[in-house]
Design a protein around this motif. Structure first.
Motif, PDB file in Angstrom:
ATOM      1  N   THR A 281       0.814  -1.219   0.000  1.00  0.00           N
ATOM      2  CA  THR A 281       0.000   0.000   0.000  1.00  0.00           C
ATOM      3  C   THR A 281       0.848   1.271   0.000  1.00  0.00           C
ATOM      4  OG1 THR A 281      -0.271  -0.272   2.386  1.00  0.00           O
ATOM      5  CG2 THR A 281      -2.084  -0.995   1.004  1.00  0.00           C
ATOM      6  N   GLY A 282       2.130   1.092  -0.269  1.00  0.00           N
ATOM      7  CA  GLY A 282       2.972   2.268  -0.445  1.00  0.00           C
ATOM      8  C   GLY A 282       3.317   3.022   0.833  1.00  0.00           C
ATOM      9  N   LEU A 283       3.177   2.347   1.976  1.00  0.00           N
ATOM     10  CA  LEU A 283       3.679   2.990   3.205  1.00  0.00           C
ATOM     11  C   LEU A 283       5.180   3.209   3.008  1.00  0.00           C
ATOM     12  CD1 LEU A 283       2.895   3.693   6.253  1.00  0.00           C
ATOM     13  CD2 LEU A 283       3.960   1.502   6.823  1.00  0.00           C
ATOM     14  N   THR A 284       5.661   4.392   3.370  1.00  0.00           N
ATOM     15  CA  THR A 284       7.089   4.648   3.153  1.00  0.00           C
ATOM     16  C   THR A 284       7.908   3.907   4.209  1.00  0.00           C
ATOM     17  OG1 THR A 284       7.151   6.585   4.595  1.00  0.00           O
ATOM     18  CG2 THR A 284       6.578   6.967   2.268  1.00  0.00           C
ATOM     19  N   SER A 285       9.140   3.566   3.838  1.00  0.00           N
ATOM     20  CA  SER A 285       9.975   2.862   4.823  1.00  0.00           C
ATOM     21  C   SER A 285      10.323   3.803   5.973  1.00  0.00           C
ATOM     22  CB  SER A 285      11.215   2.256   4.185  1.00  0.00           C
ATOM     23  OG  SER A 285      11.916   3.254   3.507  1.00  0.00           O
ATOM     24  N   ALA A 286      10.327   5.101   5.723  1.00  0.00           N
ATOM     25  CA  ALA A 286      10.580   6.051   6.818  1.00  0.00           C
ATOM     26  C   ALA A 286       9.451   5.988   7.841  1.00  0.00           C
ATOM     27  CB  ALA A 286      10.699   7.464   6.258  1.00  0.00           C
ATOM     28  N   SER A 335      -0.558   5.180   5.355  1.00  0.00           N
ATOM     29  CA  SER A 335       0.382   6.107   5.985  1.00  0.00           C
ATOM     30  C   SER A 335       0.094   6.014   7.477  1.00  0.00           C
ATOM     31  CB  SER A 335       0.148   7.537   5.474  1.00  0.00           C
ATOM     32  OG  SER A 335      -1.187   7.916   5.745  1.00  0.00           O
ATOM     33  N   ILE A 336       0.923   6.632   8.299  1.00  0.00           N
ATOM     34  CA  ILE A 336       0.649   6.569   9.734  1.00  0.00           C
ATOM     35  C   ILE A 336      -0.653   7.320  10.004  1.00  0.00           C
ATOM     36  CG2 ILE A 336       1.483   7.121  12.055  1.00  0.00           C
ATOM     37  CD1 ILE A 336       4.331   6.985  10.969  1.00  0.00           C
ATOM     38  N   GLY A 337      -1.579   6.664  10.679  1.00  0.00           N
ATOM     39  CA  GLY A 337      -2.870   7.280  10.976  1.00  0.00           C
ATOM     40  C   GLY A 337      -3.959   6.887   9.998  1.00  0.00           C
TER      41      GLY A 337
END
Ligand SMILES: NC(=O)c1ccc[n+]([C@@H]2O[C@H](COP(=O)([O-])OP(=O)(O)OC[C@H]3O[C@@H](n4cnc5c(N)ncnc54)[C@H](O)[C@@H]3O)[C@@H](O)[C@H]2O)c1
Ligand SMILES: [Zn+2]
Length: 358
Positions: A281-286, A335-337
């Motif tokens: 889902t494209g969450l960034t590794s950061a 993404s976070i949240g």
């Protein structure tokens, strides 16, 4: 004191959060139950010696006649045997449908005593007084009560909402460090699925700063919002709370007794779910790294116990009730949240996620 309303229509109630609230339970009960006198405080053998006196005194001062019922501390008490003991002791003490109950302890007591309240004389009101981090931010809110059987955890129970939750953060001061840390897995989960702005406060609390009451309150608000939107878990929203719990539960049930606490297994499950979120889902590794760093700040595990085999974990996963015709409903983060339920996760992904925990 912070008040968080749980918006459940006719079953609405408040969660009160603050330091030193145990001594105000009598007053709160007096406000809620002006007509009731008899009550049972149900607690466990660890919590009762530490915290029950204040609760009993506070109730007596307001003219209540409380009895104290103590069960052995630990998950095995969430069983038919202890449930029977509690309701029979209440009957013998003359507590009928005009009585109420106070659940004083962690999630085990909340679930067990809440269920006793749900069935005693076909249901009496009860108050939740959660004393673990997990219970304050998670299990005391939402009205799920129940017990375990040999066939599985939490398969027997009832939805029975409390009339009030009173979360005294001072009670958390007597928690062993490992139990304290464990509860933060659910806090990190709440931030991950609903509220990225919670991260700085969690970091502050991790280093001994930050306002614990505020942190508990913000978590209660998150859980409360989800529960209010999906009280009986029929709309898929409440399922978002399962973030990290699919693989986490499998790991938890593979572990030997006492080897991994629930929150520790969930920390591993979240690390695995973050990995799959990056892939699908494209969450960034950061972003994944930010959550993983928080997990590490609470000394929660980041690698599987060496003795736990892939086959054992995969076998437990295949029995998960979230598995439906070969597909698994899995909570992923964009993404976070921001979380959603997905069915893109394959068995090969699950294997890859387990490899990621080695
Ligand atoms: N109803 C729900 O929605 C829900 C959600 C999540 C978890 N749960 C349930 O919650 C349970 C786990 O809850 P838990 O982690 O709080 O476990 P718990 O109630 O067993 O508490 C953990 C341990 O800490 C001790 N303890 C509790 N408060 C203490 C304090 N203030 N000081 C010192 N020791 C203290 C307890 O005696 C126990 O030994 C599980 O049974 C799980 O199924 C329910
Ligand atoms: Zn959990």
């Amino acid at each position: 004191m912070i008040r968080i309303p749980i918006d459940l229509g006719a079953a609405a109630y408040e969660v009160l959060i603050g330091a030193g609230l145990l001594t105000s339970i009598g007053q709160e009960a007096g406000r809620l139950f002006p007509e009731r006198k008899a009550c049972a405080v149900v607690s466990d053998s660890t919590v009762a010696p530490l915290h029950a006196d204040k609760v009993m005194e506070s109730l007596k001062t307001q003219g209540f006649q409380p009895i104290l019922i103590v069960v052995p501390a630990g998950e095995p008490s969430k069983c038919f045997g202890q449930l029977e003991q509690i309701v029979r002791e209440m009957i013998r003490a003359g507590l009928d449908r005009k009585a109420f109950l106070v659940a004083l302890g962690g999630g085990v007591i909340g679930d067990l005593a809440g269920f006793a309240a749900a069935i005693h004389y076909r249901g009496i009101p009860y108050l939740q007084v959660p004393t673990t981090v997990l219970a304050q931010v998670d299990s005391s809110v939402g009205g799920k009560t129940g017990i375990n059987t040999a066939e599985g955890k939490n398969l027997i129970g009832a939805f029975h909402q409390p009339k009030l939750v009173l979360a005294d953060v001072e009670t958390l001061g007597t928690l062993p460090r490992r139990a304290w840390n464990e509860g933060f897995a659910e806090i990190i989960k709440h931030a991950a699925i609903q509220d990225a702005t919670l991260l700085p406060l969690i970091r502050e609390v991790a280093v001994g700063e930050g306002n614990m009451s505020e942190l508990i309150a913000r978590n209660v608000a998150i859980k409360g919002r989800i529960v209010a939107a999906d009280e009986f878990e029929t709309k898929g929203l409440r399922a978002l709370l399962n973030f990290g719990h699919t693989i986490g539960h499998a790991i938890e049930s593979c572990a030997g007794y006492g080897e991994l606490l629930h929150g520790e297994a969930i920390a591993l499950g979240m690390k695995a779910a973050l990995h799959l979120s990056c892939k699908h889902t494209g969450l960034t590794s950061a972003a994944a790294g930010e959550i993983n760093d928080l997990i590490a700040m609470f000394h929660l595990p980041t690698h599987l116990p060496a003795t736990m085999t892939d086959a054992a974990i995969l076998e437990k996963l295949s029995r998960d009730k979230k598995f439906d015709q070969g597909q698994i409903r899995f909570v992923l983060l964009d993404s976070i949240g921001s979380a959603h339920l997905s069915d893109v996760v394959t068995r090969r992904d699950l294997q890859e996620a387990i490899d990621h925990l080695r």
